[in-house]
Design an enzyme around this catalytic site. Structure first.
Site, mmCIF file in Angstrom:
data_model
loop_
_atom_site.group_PDB
_atom_site.id
_atom_site.type_symbol
_atom_site.label_atom_id
_atom_site.label_comp_id
_atom_site.label_asym_id
_atom_site.label_seq_id
_atom_site.Cartn_x
_atom_site.Cartn_y
_atom_site.Cartn_z
ATOM 1 C CG ASP A 402 -1.707 4.868 1.439
ATOM 2 O OD1 ASP A 402 -2.605 5.487 0.847
ATOM 3 O OD2 ASP A 402 -1.513 4.941 2.658
ATOM 4 C CG PHE A 515 -14.122 8.924 10.236
ATOM 5 C CD1 PHE A 515 -14.303 10.038 9.428
ATOM 6 C CD2 PHE A 515 -13.320 7.889 9.766
ATOM 7 C CE1 PHE A 515 -13.693 10.119 8.188
ATOM 8 C CE2 PHE A 515 -12.714 7.960 8.524
ATOM 9 C CZ PHE A 515 -12.902 9.082 7.737
ATOM 10 C CG ASP A 651 -5.432 12.638 1.179
ATOM 11 O OD1 ASP A 651 -6.296 12.246 1.978
ATOM 12 O OD2 ASP A 651 -4.300 12.996 1.528
ATOM 13 C CG ASP A 780 -2.753 1.186 2.190
ATOM 14 O OD1 ASP A 780 -3.404 1.809 1.322
ATOM 15 O OD2 ASP A 780 -2.132 1.748 3.111
#
Length: 1071
Positions: A402, A515, A651, A780
């Protein structure tokens, strides 16, 4: 009927608070049966321990095989005593049972302490004390500050006026921050035992499921016999194992108890991972089993061939009975076959499994004791959750990592913000323009940050703001903390409660649209003091820009892309004014979705999608997440060690690519292929095909360093199987072919499931490489569980990754030593252990096989029963166990400085078939030298000075003595790292053999019916020729292995051997 009815098939359960029936005419009262609050983590009970443990142990092939051999020895007349196989088997089974029994006893002890813990329960307006195991679903519980919740609870009321409480869930997910939970709106005013007892309500909620962060339910509060329905979500659910903080007390109702709590459901065992070494062991075991059967078949056939001559059928000293003569020849042959199987059964090393387990268990402590893998800032050491994969750390070919929190620190710092194209940095003074004020208000209002006083941290070490001020910010997202602190640094102050204040403006917080990783954004709805209502939204640029209808999009987008290239994390901020009518519509949509018991998440997502539209863009923020210390050095070392490193992150591409260049995953000379697209799916597939063909063609050029960047959308197209009637090629194969030729791969915009799919795809490729996944967050976990070896980082995103991993390390830099040093050592040690065990058992049993040719295939044993029993248990076990724990063929500093040494042990090279065959042939050679050397040296010669002849048991003892010394000296030749412990164990085991032989043959033992070894060993040692023969035969046995090592090191030395020679030379120079 109702006593045996299983209610778990229902989609939801009904809980009656305080066990009160609903008012007449409202709903039917059906009391469901739920389990008590007893926690059971133990595996066995007093009554089932022996049968259950025996069943589990005899599921192992080697144990079952020796059990069968033992039973055969009991049933038929065999050449060896049942003790010879029964005692080692009993030893192995007993040691394992004691170990497992002790571990389970500790679990029983822990269960008892938890189940008998006192709990305060509200009954009839009074507080009574119960044991935790007697708690039932529907009981109202009083929990005080710093107490742990005894089961899963719904918060009814709190000592705080606003009905909230603070909780730490460190024991569940490792997050030490204080989370806020909310009481039910209609019950938060009930703050005494008498008032709580008056609550008349029922709860409808989903059946137990293990997701810690998901809960769907509703509460029906009866007021004047009319039910008022309120939604219940994860913000109302207090989980067992969490701790109440900064709240004097709460009242809550139990909804999940015992083994149905989310904590218990998350304790289910993970799937068993098997190392490449274990697979090799099982393959070798099958080969040796075939050799054993072949030996037994050959000897059985030759026995009947030998006895076909009437003169050899019945020796005068072994005349058969009438019953034996009348038995059918097939039955006699089968009996003889079993007898030979018993005679040769020691070629299967049953004790190897115990030794391997002890080596793995004890060896794992070297990782936990390693001071270089201690992080003083966190106060954490490396953790070993499973020791079964130690050697797999030395075989890793692919590393999947990650980015955020793993390669980077996950310690965010606010760098700048862009408002309508104007850039602001910390300490800058706002111009007071309307758009700027609105932007800063949005950042100060759209978050879930809490303010904590320093003295309420309760000793938690993770408060990074301690010592700076009397208060600090806590949030589940470090990005939010960085943004709020950034606002404070540019003199925008905010206080936090249900009424939020920015500067002198007051805003009432009406709704929070939380979120989630799918939407990649969050929103709040607030009402200003003037009555105006706004929806403020912040999130990833890919989730904000498509929803914007107004604002300086191009200027902000340009700044976002520039910041991303520099490796900064960006968020876009937008807003939307709401009219009272629009707000009422929003409330209606949200309340309908929140009250749904079925598909609540889907309905909420649809409601959020409708609400978060027609936004006006305000600007963007940039936050820096610095690389972890020595992250670049670690990745460079992994590359030098021959490993391919992949970064899998959610990302955006530009941010992730900048991090990859900074961490030296990509170099400036790396030829990058981008497989990213914003076109349609068909165009993406077509582009992928063209790029793939072009890239494969370019591999023939001079460039040897290739990198690949792919995004989640393209990966979905790659992973989707092609239609049979389509003209598209097999894009998955093209993708794999490209990846095989890349030293590094970056996968951006990845969902957690896609991370696992990538790992699974590489695992299933034709090379079947060993994979390692490392990450620090809950997203993860899927790839950590999928990889051959999963490593969790003790980061700031909770401990879910650590709990689900095989190993846990404080920082990414510790991965270097774990693989290059510990992994290297573990693999070298255990590969030698496995090969040595098979070798020494071949040397042990092959003389027995040859001996049958000289005793008329009569199944006469060559060795005494005591020697057969103790060979693997006592005489040769400790030296190899210590070797497998202590051996260091190269100094660890050299392993860290020269990562290329890792390539010398890649692809399970020390347990390949050629090396296995070499050890087996060496064992056969040594066995033949021992047997025939002893046979010819004393053929037709007197043995002692008084003329006594060379006897059967003396011959066997001579061979066994040479055997014990030879296999021990073989280990001495292979040992590079000597300590006083090595000397003590190796020479001590040889002394023990000699002392035991002297005592065994020198004393008349009263418990033995016959003593065939009496005075044999002393008589053998009293002969000069015996001493000479022992020394000569040991030398001849070891000579080929020494010659082979010398020639190979001179002509074809490995990198490891060159360094060993260089180390010896440098030491001689210093001397």
């Amino acid at each position: 009927l109702f006593k045996t009815y299983d209610w778990r098939w229902l989609p939801h359960r009904t809980v009656y608070i305080g066990h009160k029936e609903p008012p007449p005419g409202t709903e039917a009262f059906i009391q469901q049966r739920f389990p008590d609050n007893r926690i059971v983590s133990c595996k066995y009970t007093f009554w089932n321990f022996i049968p259950k443990n025996m069943f589990e142990q005899f599921r192992r092939v080697a144990n079952f095989y020796f059990l069968v051999i033992f039973l055969v020895q009991l049933i038929i007349d065999t050449p060896t005593s049942p003790i010879t196989s029964g005692l080692p088997l009993f030893f192995v089974i007993t040691v394992t049972a004691i170990k497992q029994g002790y571990e389970d006893w500790l679990r029983h002890k822990a269960d008892k302490a938890v189940n008998e813990c006192p709990v305060q329960v509200v009954q009839n307006g009074k507080i009574i004390c119960k044991q935790s195991r007697r708690l039932r679903v529907g009981d109202v519980v009083l929990v005080k500050e710093d107490e742990t919740f005894p089961c899963d609870l719904i918060l009814l009321s709190s000592s705080r006026d606003d009905g909230t409480c603070y909780v730490t869930t460190a024991s569940l997910d490792g997050e030490s921050s204080h989370k806020t939970y909310y009481a039910v709106q209609d019950t938060k005013a009930f703050t005494t035992e008498e008032e709580v007892s008056c609550i008349h309500a029922t709860i409808e909620c989903e059946q137990p499921q293990p997701d810690l962060y998901k809960f769907v339910g509703r509460i029906n509060v009866y007021m004047n016999n009319e039910p008022v329905a309120r939604p219940l979500g994860s913000e109302n659910l207090l989980l067992r194992g969490a701790t109440l903080k900064n709240t004097e007390h709460i009242y809550a109702v139990a909804i999940y108890t015992g083994m149905e709590t989310k904590m218990a459901l998350n304790y289910q065992s993970k799937s068993q991972k098997r190392s490449a070494v274990e697979k090799s062991m099982n393959a070798y075991l099958v080969v040796y089993l075939c050799i054993l059967i072949s030996k037994a078949v050959i000897n059985t056939g030759l026995k009947y061939l030998w006895q076909s001559d009437p003169n050899r059928d019945e020796p005068w000293y072994n005349e058969r009975t009438d019953t034996e003569r009348q038995r059918h020849i097939l039955i006699r042959a089968f009996t003889d076959f079993l007898a030979f199987m018993v005679l040769f059964n020691y070629i299967i090393p049953v004790s190897m499994y115990v030794t391997v387990e002890m080596q793995k268990f004890l060896g794992s402590y070297f990782i936990m004791w390693d001071d270089e893998m201690l992080d003083e800032e966190l106060g954490e050491r490396a953790v070993v959750n499973t020791s079964d994969l130690n050697e797999e750390l030395g075989q890793v070919e692919y590393v999947f990592t990650d980015k955020t929190g793993t390669l980077t620190e996950n310690n965010m710092e606010f760098i700048e913000c862009c408002v309508d194209g104007h850039v602001y940095i910390p300490h800058a003074i706002c111009n007071g323009q309307e758009r700027e004020e609105l932007f800063f208000r949005a950042l100060c209002l759209c978050h879930t940050v809490q303010v904590k006083e320093e003295e309420t941290v309760d000793g938690i070490k993770h408060g990074i703001h301690q010592g700076k001020s009397s208060s600090f910010y806590i949030s589940s997202s470090p990005d939010e903390v960085a943004l709020v602190e950034g606002m404070k640094r540019i003199h925008v102050f905010v206080c936090y409660s249900h009424i939020r204040c920015v500067h002198l403006f007051r805003f009432e917080l009406l709704e929070v649209l939380t979120f989630d990783s799918v939407r990649r954004r969050m929103s709040v709805i607030v009402r200003a003091g003037s009555g105006e209502m706004y929806l403020f939204c912040k999130g990833a640029d890919s989730s904000i820009f498509p929803r914007v209808i107004k604002g300086k999009v191009e200027q902000v987008k340009a700044r976002v892309e520039l910041n991303a290239v520099e490796g900064l994390r960006t968020l876009c901020v937008a807003y939307r004014p709401l009219s009272p009518e629009q707000y009422q519509q929003v409330c209606h949509q949200l309340s309908g979705a929140k009250l749904a018991l079925q598909d609540r998440d889907k309905q909420l997502a649809e409601a959020y999608d409708i609400i978060e539209r027609d936004l006006i863009l305000l600007g963007a923020t940039a936050v820096e997440d610095r690389l972890q210390e020595k992250a670049a050095d670690t990745i460079e070392s992994l590359h030098q060690a021959g490993m391919k490193v992949w970064v899998l992150t959610g990302d955006k591409m530009e941010t992730a690519a900048a991090t990859c260049y900074a961490s030296k995953l990509f170099r400036r000379s790396t030829q990058i292929l981008e497989l990213t697209t914003k076109r349609t799916e068909e165009q993406s597939l077509h582009d992928l095909h063209l790029h793939g063909v072009f890239y494969l063609f370019s591999l023939s050029g001079d460039c040897t360093d290739f990198g690949l960047i792919i995004d989640g959308a393209t990966l979905s197209a790659v992973m989707r199987p092609g239609q049979e009637d389509s003209n598209s090629g097999n894009y998955k194969e093209i993708f794999l072919e490209i990846c095989r030729n890349c030293s590094a791969v970056l996968c951006c915009r990845m969902a957690p499931l896609q991370k696992a799919q990538i790992v699974k795809m590489i695992k299933a490729s034709k090379e079947h490489p060993i994979t390692l996944a490392v990450g620090d967050g809950a997203n993860d976990v899927s790839m950590i569980l999928e990889a051959h070896v999963g490593i969790g980082i003790m980061g700031k995103e909770g401990r879910q990754a650590v709990r689900n991993s095989d190993y846990a390390i404080p920082k990414f830099k510790h991965l270097k030593k774990m693989l290059l040093v510990h992994g290297h050592y573990y693999y070298i040690r255990i590969s030698e252990l496995v090969q040595y065990f098979f070798y020494k058992n071949v040397v042990f049993m092959f003389p027995q096989f040859i001996y049958q040719f000289f005793c008329g295939f009569s199944q006469q044993p060559l060795y005494d029963t005591a020697y057969l029993t103790l060979y693997n248990i006592s005489f040769t076990s400790l030296p190899i166990l210590l070797y497998s724990l202590m051996e260091q063929h190269i100094n660890m500093d050299i392993l860290k400085k020269d990562p290329s040494l890792y390539k010398d042990i890649a692809k399970n090279c020390l347990l390949r078939w050629p090396i296995f065959i070499y050890w087996t042939v060496l064992g056969v050679y040594d066995a033949m030298v021992m047997f025939f050397g002893a046979y010819f040296l004393f053929d037709n010669t007197s043995f002692t000075s008084n003329g006594q002849m060379f006897g059967n048991w003396t011959f066997g003892t001579l061979v066994f003595t040479v055997l014990v010394f030879t296999v021990t000296f073989k280990l001495v030749l292979d040992t590079h790292y000597w300590t006083w412990i090595n000397h003590f164990v190796i020479w001590g085991s040889l002394v023990f053999f000699v002392v035991f032989s002297l005592l065994w043959g020198g004393i008349i033992w009263p418990f033995l019916n016959y003593q065939r070894m009496y005075y044999v060993f002393m008589q053998m040692l009293s002969s000069g020729p015996a001493w000479l023969s022992i020394i000569l035969l040991i030398t001849v046995c070891l000579l080929p292995d020494v010659v082979k090592k010398v020639i190979w090191r001179a002509l074809w030395p490995t990198t490891t051997e060159k360094i060993q020679v260089g180390a010896i030379t440098s030491m001689e120079t210093l001397d």
